[in-house]
Write a protein that holds these residues in place. Structure first.
Motif, short mmCIF file in Angstrom:
data_model
loop_
_atom_site.label_atom_id
_atom_site.label_comp_id
_atom_site.label_asym_id
_atom_site.label_seq_id
_atom_site.Cartn_x
_atom_site.Cartn_y
_atom_site.Cartn_z
N ALA A 6 13.75 -3.07 26.85
CA ALA A 6 14.87 -3.98 26.53
C ALA A 6 14.11 -5.33 26.53
N MET A 7 13.35 -5.70 27.25
CA MET A 7 12.70 -6.94 27.41
C MET A 7 11.62 -6.96 26.06
N ILE A 8 11.08 -6.12 25.66
CA ILE A 8 9.96 -6.05 24.49
C ILE A 8 10.77 -6.29 23.29
N ALA A 9 12.10 -5.41 23.22
CA ALA A 9 12.70 -5.48 21.96
C ALA A 9 13.38 -7.02 21.83
N LEU A 10 13.77 -7.57 22.86
CA LEU A 10 14.48 -8.75 23.14
C LEU A 10 13.40 -9.98 22.43
N LEU A 11 12.39 -9.67 23.04
CA LEU A 11 11.21 -10.81 22.63
C LEU A 11 10.92 -10.58 21.11
N GLY A 12 10.58 -9.49 20.76
CA GLY A 12 10.46 -9.26 19.41
C GLY A 12 11.57 -9.83 18.53
N THR A 13 13.00 -9.37 18.95
CA THR A 13 14.12 -9.95 17.96
C THR A 13 13.83 -11.57 18.04
#
Lengths: 557, 334, 315
Positions: free
Chosen positions: C264-271
């Motif tokens: 989720a952290m990776i996805a959030l950072l990417g977003t």
């Protein structure tokens, strides 16, 4: 456009799901048998560890790439040696055997009237041929002759007491009428093997292969079909097991209750193989690093916290190791000094400190032990993907650090793990020894501690697996003495000498006794080994034992 | 014509570079594959000595040949390549690399190829629509595609498997087809085709979800830019139907840069498909690549790398031809 | 006299909800990665019990070995940001060299650099990275460095510049024909100076956008490599956390608190990064901001009955 694109997308999804739904009923996520194909009651589905793509290879001389099931179900040895018990070997092709007094001659009788799967007769000629063919012919063999249809005499130049399990339990008998025509046995993939075992090959594909009962087998075969699958990850294996799509597997599952909870799956956990930290122990052979100092090894031995390792890295599924390398309770009678029955299970940093200080080390201002201003600094590695080893290595590094010994734990690729270990180009490595398959620790000492089983750093050992470069004159003499006799009292006395030495020298620092978990379908099949009746080890990846298990199973009607 | 010649010349040079790179890299890699193989055999036979014949055979197959010069080895490599001989695999000895790749490539083309095409079409069509509806609430969909694009492929794959395959049991867990129904392997039947589709669904879905965002966004941005061009206003003024303006004028022009970006996007798809195949145990080229790297199977690794490169090149070449067909400007001063 | 800051203001992104959200997300994550490790437990402290669900003592539970997941997440975010930044920066530098130099100078330099770029572009990235990573990490004498996040970041950067180079080259080529560049050439300025003074400043938004792509690609690339076992196993990053969770059978043990947060952290950072990129897109291509606004006005006017267009391109 909105309508068209939406409609297209919806149709595509609906189409796939509909096809999925109406072709086959979905497998239930409970422990019931898979319903994707109507499993005939007598088809057993097993995952022995093959990965995809499965490449067909039933050549018994391809010890590394032959498919599971080659050893035992397809080809048989003379006798079955049950590694879980000290009972006498079970006759398979062979009926009985005996050694001459000096151990250099073995006389074997085989059962009469046996047939190969192609209908031809299996006689002593085939056995004699096998013993003298290819890699089976050791340089110690003088002759292998069939004196009549059911008797074979093997003659060697040195005593073969300790080679019983190898010669009689691990050498697969092959038909002379097939293999005498093959020049290069290494290149042969043997797609349609002719064996004496209970099964023959039915079909193969890149995702699985299926055996069916051999009509020419001497005994009834209760499980008609056995299908071996290729699966690539433990997670998938566990998923397939818990959804009832495979019936038998041997793999590490950290939370076995999640699989056995439904009551349809039974499990057994045999702790046999010692997990150790192998050290490059002998500086005179070229080993480099602080672990060549025996005091450092002894300190490490007491500094690590084995109960924490067992709990965290192995989820309490492992057994307790001991520095005598004797499997308890099976080999209890070979252990002389009962103080060596167990390695210390909790950390004792104080004792580690005492050992090091007595050897001239002092703690520096960073809290690590050092000699002449140089800190002890050790490198410990383990292969990628071997989670239990990697977890243990991390924890060991932390525990040793608390006791003042600096260890750096790292992981390397698998191929890059074996080369330095074999060549001696390492300091510490997580390693697994193979326990002796008979109720006698001789092969442990011979393979891993014997001076002739090792080589100097830079060379691979010519025989044996003594990668620690350890060589101790007392141990070497004792191993040779034990090999030359069949007398229990003499052997026990020699083992006592070996145990005393290796418990002090610690070229392999024992960690735990590794778990081997087996999971099997008890709802649809009965007859599996139990704690009360350990007639064979129910691990499908072993040699020969799976054949014994398959012959003892019965499908539930 | 000149455009096509230039492109063909470029591809020929790239093929040569890829093959040469392929020849060099494994030779620069450390570790002695022959020693590794011997060690494995020794361990597998329980420490028993290996016969000298066996050791000699292994060195002949895997050992670095110290007698011939690197240049001669290079020429020999090209020679074998042109004969279709990619050597024997060491992890799956004695199977030829060509056979292993030949069995795996169709699966990858089937699953990854279909997923990429679906993702491309859905992305372009979806992007055109979102671009058409610029200024409405659909603009808020755009950040959602950003989220999708940032999710690691394998994380998404593992979650999908845990939910749909294990928990709900709707879809298969691993493989390309049902080994229980088809124990003899692939066959030409409707049932088999359906089983293959079922097994390809989740992996393809993973790839589509993760890569659609890029196409959609790019197309939407181009659409929005194109819509404000003069020729669209002209078309409007002429009184053309909205759908005609959208499809024949705006979308066609907007799609062109997306085609141009195809090669960049394809790299991400190849990467994602390798990991996806590993998670789903899908027997394609990507999984073979991973196995060969982890097992240091040099011949197989070389072969797979080459095939992946050539396939990507072929896809790019087709796209280039298509691009040249659609956009006359490229052909005239490409 | 013209406002001295007009040029810079023109280059800065216009404020919008997307930009705000993006900056907030990225800012919070960066803060978390930089500051949180000082406040959380030691991520390598295994004295806790393993696989504990979230509790007041361990807000995100513990891993199989007893490490605190929140501590690992904080340190992992820092590690991933480091890999992302280093990888993205090195990719950007290479892209500038290969792209802008090629685009500006043209001629044979362009041909050679573009050939190299195109070759790098079509040779598939992940297989190349896998082979190079396996090679470099097995090299003798590298010791600890072989499995460090610095090396992994550099490998990702060195293999990931081709896409950005193509984009930058196209822009540099078009800028080359502008009047102010021609003026500078006539005035006798040397090529490299023109690049630094005239061309690059005008490309800042594009370079920034490519840098953001590069950072995200490096973070995702590191996660993928870690999953395959080729990642920086001696450091803690979001990718190694995911790998540990996966090999530690987190999914099978239903330890969702271990498996979900890193992904989720990776996805959030990417977003967050992507949202910032959208804002930058709107600078580079003002139509992306103006056109939707204009369309919205048109639609409102039509519904209010004041519009001229009866549908058409604003339907």
């Amino acid at each position: 456009m909105k309508k068209i694109s939406l409609a297209l997308a919806a149709t595509a999804v609906a189409l796939s799901l509909t096809l999925a739904a109406c072709t086959s009923p979905a497998p239930a996520p409970s422990g019931s048998a898979a319903s994707s194909a109507p499993a005939t009651a007598a088809t057993l589905r097993v995952w022995a560890g093959s990965t995809t793509p499965i490449t067909v290879d039933f050549n018994p001389f391809h010890v590394d790439t032959a498919l599971y099931g080659t050893y035992g179900p397809i080809y048989e040895p003379l006798f079955f040696f049950n590694q879980l018990s000290s009972d006498a070997p079970v006759p398979m092709i062979g009926q009985s055997y005996n050694y001459s007094a000096d151990g250099k001659t073995i006389t074997i009788t085989i059962k009469p009237g046996l047939k190969w799967s192609d209908g031809q007769a299996l006689t002593a000629e085939d056995v004699a041929f096998t013993m003298g063919y290819g890699p089976n012919k050791t340089d110690k063999m003088i002759s292998a002759t069939a004196t009549d249809d059911t008797t074979i005499v093997l003659k060697y130049s040195s005593p073969q007491f300790t080679a019983a399990s190898q010669l009689l339990g691990s050498t697969m008998i092959v038909p002379r009428h097939v293999w005498s025509k093959i020049d290069n046995y290494m290149k042969e993939t043997n797609d349609n093997p002719v064996g004496s075992g209970a099964y023959v090959v039915k079909t193969t594909s890149d995702a699985s292969y299926t055996f069916t009962a051999n009509p020419n087998y001497r005994d009834p075969v209760p499980i008609t079909n056995v299908q071996f699958l290729g699966i690539d990850s433990n997670q998938s294996g566990q998923d397939l097991l818990s959804t009832g799509q495979i019936d038998w597997t041997g793999m590490f599952i950290a939370n076995p209750d999640s699989v056995t909870g439904t009551g349809a799956i039974g499990t057994m956990n045999q702790q046999q193989d010692p997990t150790v930290m192998v050290t490059c122990a002998d500086a005179s052979k070229g080993c480099k690093g602080d672990q060549t100092d025996v005091a450092v090894r002894q300190a490490l031995n007491v500094a690590i916290d084995r109960s924490q390792l067992a709990e965290k890295a192995w989820v309490n599924l492992v057994g307790k190791a001991n520095p005598a390398f004797v499997l308890l309770p099976r080999d209890q009678k070979w252990l002389t000094d009962s103080s060596l029955a167990e390695s210390p299970q909790t950390a004792n940093a104080a004792q580690a400190g005492q050992i090091l200080e007595a050897a001239g080390y002092t703690k520096d201002d960073k809290g690590f032990y050092a000699k002449n201003g140089k800190e002890i600094s050790l490198d410990l590695f383990s292969p990628d993907g071997w989670t239990d080893y990697n977890d243990a290595a991390k924890l060991i590094a932390e525990q040793a650090g608390k006791a003042g010994i600096k260890i750096t734990a790292r992981t390397v690729s698998e191929a890059e793990y074996w080369t330095p270990v074999t060549d001696g180009d390492f300091q510490l490595a997580m390693y697994g020894l193979t326990q002796s398959v008979v109720a006698d620790p001789f092969s442990n000492y011979d393979q891993y501690f014997f001076g002739k089983s090792t080589a100097k750093v830079g060379d691979a050992p010519v025989r044996g697996q003594n990668y620690s470069r350890y060589s101790n004159a007392v141990v070497n003499a004792a191993v040779e003495a034990a090999a030359a006799t069949d007398d229990e009292a003499t052997k026990k006395a020699e083992y006592a000498k070996i145990q005393a030495q290796i418990a002090i020298d610690l070229p392999y620092i024992p960690v735990v006794l590794n778990a081997s978990q087996a999971f099997f379908n008890t709802k649809n099949f009965t007859g599996w080994p139990t704690d009360a009746n350990l007639y064979a080890d129910p691990l499908p990846y072993l040699s020969v034992a799976p054949a014994i298990v398959l012959l003892n199973l019965k499908p539930v009607q | 014509m000149k455009f096509y010649l230039r492109r063909i010349a470029f591809y020929v040079i790239t093929v040569w570079a890829a093959v040469s790179l392929n020849f060099l890299l494994p030779r620069m890699m450390p570790g002695d594959p022959a020693a590794i193989m011997i060690g494995k055999l020794r361990r597998a036979s329980g420490g028993r000595e290996l016969s000298p014949q066996v050791i000699e055979d292994i060195y002949a197959l895997l050992g670095a040949d110290k007698n011939t010069s690197p240049w001669d080895q290079y020429l020999a490599y090209w020679g074998r390549l042109l004969h279709g001989d990619l050597g024997l695999s060491s992890t799956r000895y004695p199977y030829p690399v060509v056979e292993l790749i030949g069995n795996a490539l169709p699966w990858t083309l089937f699953m990854v190829g279909t997923a990429t095409v679906i993702s491309f079409i859905l992305g372009i069509v979806g992007g055109a629509w979102v671009g058409w509806k610029r200024g409405t609430w659909l603009d808020h969909l755009v950040p959602a595609t950003a989220l999708l694009q940032s999710i690691p492929y394998f994380w998404l794959a593992l979650v999908l498997v845990a939910v749909f395959s294990v928990q709900l049991g709707w879809l298969p867990i691993v493989g390309a087809y049902d080994p229980f129904e088809f124990p003899s392997g692939p066959e030409w039947s409707w049932d088999f085709f359906v089983s293959a589709l079922q097994h390809a669904f989740l992996p393809a879905l993973t790839i589509v979800i993760s890569s659609i965002g890029g196409w959609l966004l790019g197309m939407r941005n181009m659409m929005v830019s194109t819509m404000s061009e003069d020729f669209v206003v002209t078309a409007e003024a002429k009184g053309l139907r909205p759908s005609r303006i959208r499809d024949r004028y705006a979308a066609r022009n907007a799609a062109i840069p997306s085609l141009a970006g195809f090669s960049i996007a394809l790299a991400f798809v190849v990467a994602g498909s390798i990991v996806t195949e590993q998670v789903f145990s899908y027997p394609g080229i990507g999984k073979l690549m991973i196995q060969s790297v982890q097992g240091l199977d040099y011949t197989l690794m070389q072969g797979v790398f080459l095939v992946i490169t050539l396939t990507v090149l072929a896809a790019n070449f087709l796209m280039d031809l298509l691009y040249g067909l659609i956009d006359p400007r490229v052909r005239s001063h490409g | 006299m013209a406002d001295r800051f007009a040029g810079i203001r023109y280059l800065m992104p216009r404020w919008s909800a997307k930009l705000g959200a993006g900056l907030v997300i990225v800012g919070l994550i960066t803060l978390f990665g930089l500051v949180a490790p000082f406040f959380t437990a030691d991520p390598r402290d295994s004295s806790n019990k393993g696989l504990l669900p979230p509790s007041p003592e361990h807000l995100l539970g513990t891993t199989k070995l007893g490490y605190d997941v929140l501590a690992q997440l904080a340190t992992g975010t820092r590690g991933s940001l480091y890999v992302g930044l280093l990888g993205g920066l090195s990719a950007m530098l290479l892209a500038i060299v290969f792209g802008i130099l090629a685009g500006y100078f043209g001629g044979w330099l362009d041909e050679v650099l573009m050939l190299a770029t195109n070759i790098m572009l079509v040779i598939p990235g992940l297989p190349l990275v896998m082979v190079i990573a396996a090679y470099v990490q097995n090299t003798e004498g590298l010791g600890d460095f072989a499995r460090s996040s610095t090396l992994v970041a550099l490998i990702l950067g060195v293999t990931g510049w081709a896409g950005s180079a193509v984009v930058l080259r196209a822009q540099a080529r078009s800028l080359r024909t502008r009047e102010y560049v021609a003026a500078a050439r006539v005035a006798g300025e040397r090529g490299l100076r023109i690049i630094f003074v005239e061309i690059i400043p005008n490309l800042v938004p594009l370079i920034a956008a490519q840098l953001i792509f590069g950072v995200m690609a490096a973070v995702l690339g590191e996660a993928g490599l870690s999953y395959l076992g080729l990642g920086p196993t001696n450091s803690i990053t979001l990718g190694t956390m995911l790998n540990d969770a996966q090999t530690g059978q987190a999914v099978g043990s239903h330890a969702w608190w271990w498996f979900i947060p890193p992904g989720a952290m990776i996805a959030l950072l990417g977003t967050g990064l992507a949202l910032v990129n959208f804002a930058i897109d709107e600078i580079v291509n003002p139509k992306l901001r103006l056109a939707p606004q204009a369309a919205r006005q048109q639609r409102r006017a039509t519904t209010a009955g004041k519009g001229v267009a009866g549908g058409g391109a604003y339907a």
